[in-house]
Write an enzyme that holds these catalytic residues in place. Structure first.
Site, PDB file in Angstrom:
ATOM      1  N   ASP A  89       0.871  -1.159   0.000  1.00 36.94           N
ATOM      2  CA  ASP A  89       0.000   0.000   0.000  1.00 36.94           C
ATOM      3  C   ASP A  89       0.922   1.227   0.000  1.00 36.94           C
ATOM      4  O   ASP A  89       2.136   1.084   0.216  1.00 36.94           O
ATOM      5  CB  ASP A  89      -0.856  -0.078   1.278  1.00 36.94           C
ATOM      6  CG  ASP A  89      -1.557   1.209   1.592  1.00 36.94           C
ATOM      7  OD1 ASP A  89      -2.210   1.764   0.688  1.00 36.94           O
ATOM      8  OD2 ASP A  89      -1.458   1.673   2.758  1.00 36.94           O
ATOM      9  N   ASP A 135      -0.120   4.995   1.333  1.00 37.40           N
ATOM     10  CA  ASP A 135      -0.336   5.889   2.477  1.00 37.40           C
ATOM     11  C   ASP A 135      -0.199   5.152   3.813  1.00 37.40           C
ATOM     12  O   ASP A 135      -0.884   4.156   4.049  1.00 37.40           O
ATOM     13  CB  ASP A 135      -1.736   6.518   2.409  1.00 37.40           C
ATOM     14  CG  ASP A 135      -1.926   7.402   1.177  1.00 37.40           C
ATOM     15  OD1 ASP A 135      -0.919   7.780   0.546  1.00 37.40           O
ATOM     16  OD2 ASP A 135      -3.090   7.720   0.865  1.00 37.40           O
TER      17      ASP A 135
HETATM   18 MG   LIG Z   1      -2.729   2.969   3.790  1.00 34.15          MG
END
Ligand SMILES: [Mg+2]
Length: 203
Positions: free
Chosen positions: A35, A37
């Site tokens: 991922d 963020d």
């Molecule tokens: Mg995230």
């Protein structure tokens, strides 16, 4: 010696146990996905970053937005990416950000140290596959699988959001990322969970 089954793990893995050397490619998943963020960088790019992004010269692992907000990978991320590349492990990004263009731009601008003291490399060059758009991560992983042909059980995924554990229904192993972000200790933790599920033991 028989091992005690824990609540969520089968008594013995589907393919039985296999003992390999720590440097054997079989000791590693074929694909590692991240991922973005709060997994690779410590902000939400759609709400915390205001374009345009700039890189002060050829500074490593740092971009600055219009308001002076820094964007950097967590400190140990560059060396983790370099290790994966050295081991020829497929690297994927799987993000549901609502600012996909900005995320891609950031990966394209962020400079990381090269492995062999040569030219610096743009972060984006580490990613063999990028699935960056809003929606359930089931879709992201189905796309990664469709594009690469890599079986789900050969995928290890790092993500900070509990709801994304839904990808484990496909057979992916997910390692939850704490507020301190992704570091080498967490990489080893994820790896060890993945090995355990596959019945892989190190000699
Ligand atoms: Mg995230």
């Amino acid at each position: 010696m028989p091992r005690k089954a824990t609540r969520n793990e089968p008594a013995s893995p589907p393919g039985g146990y296999k003992t390999v050397s720590p440097e054997d490619p079989d000791a590693f998943p074929l694909l590692v996905a991240f991922d973005l963020d709060y997994t690779l960088w410590d902000l939400w790019i759609d709400t915390h970053i205001v374009p345009p992004l700039k890189r002060p010269g050829d500074v490593l692992n740092k971009l600055v937005d219009r308001r002076g907000q820094d964007l950097s990978f967590y400190r140990e991320v560059p060396s983790i990416l370099a290790e994966l590349k050295r081991r020829r492990i497929h690297i994927a990004a799987a993000s549901r950000t609502s600012a996909p263009e900005l995320a891609r731009e950031a990966l394209g601008m962020l400079l990381l140290p090269s492995e062999d003291e040569g030219e610096h490399v743009r972060a984006v060059t580490y990613f063999n596959t990028m699935e960056i758009y809003p929606g359930s991560k089931l879709r992201h992983f189905k796309e990664i699988h469709r594009k690469t042909g890599i079986p789900y059980d050969q995928m290890l995924f790092f993500d900070d959001e509990h709801r994304n554990f839904e990808v484990e229904s496909l057979g992916v192993t997910m390692q939850l990322v704490p507020s301190s972000g992704t570091d080498k200790k967490l990489w080893n933790q994820g790896l060890s969970t993945w090995r355990k599920r596959r019945g892989i033991q190190l000699m």
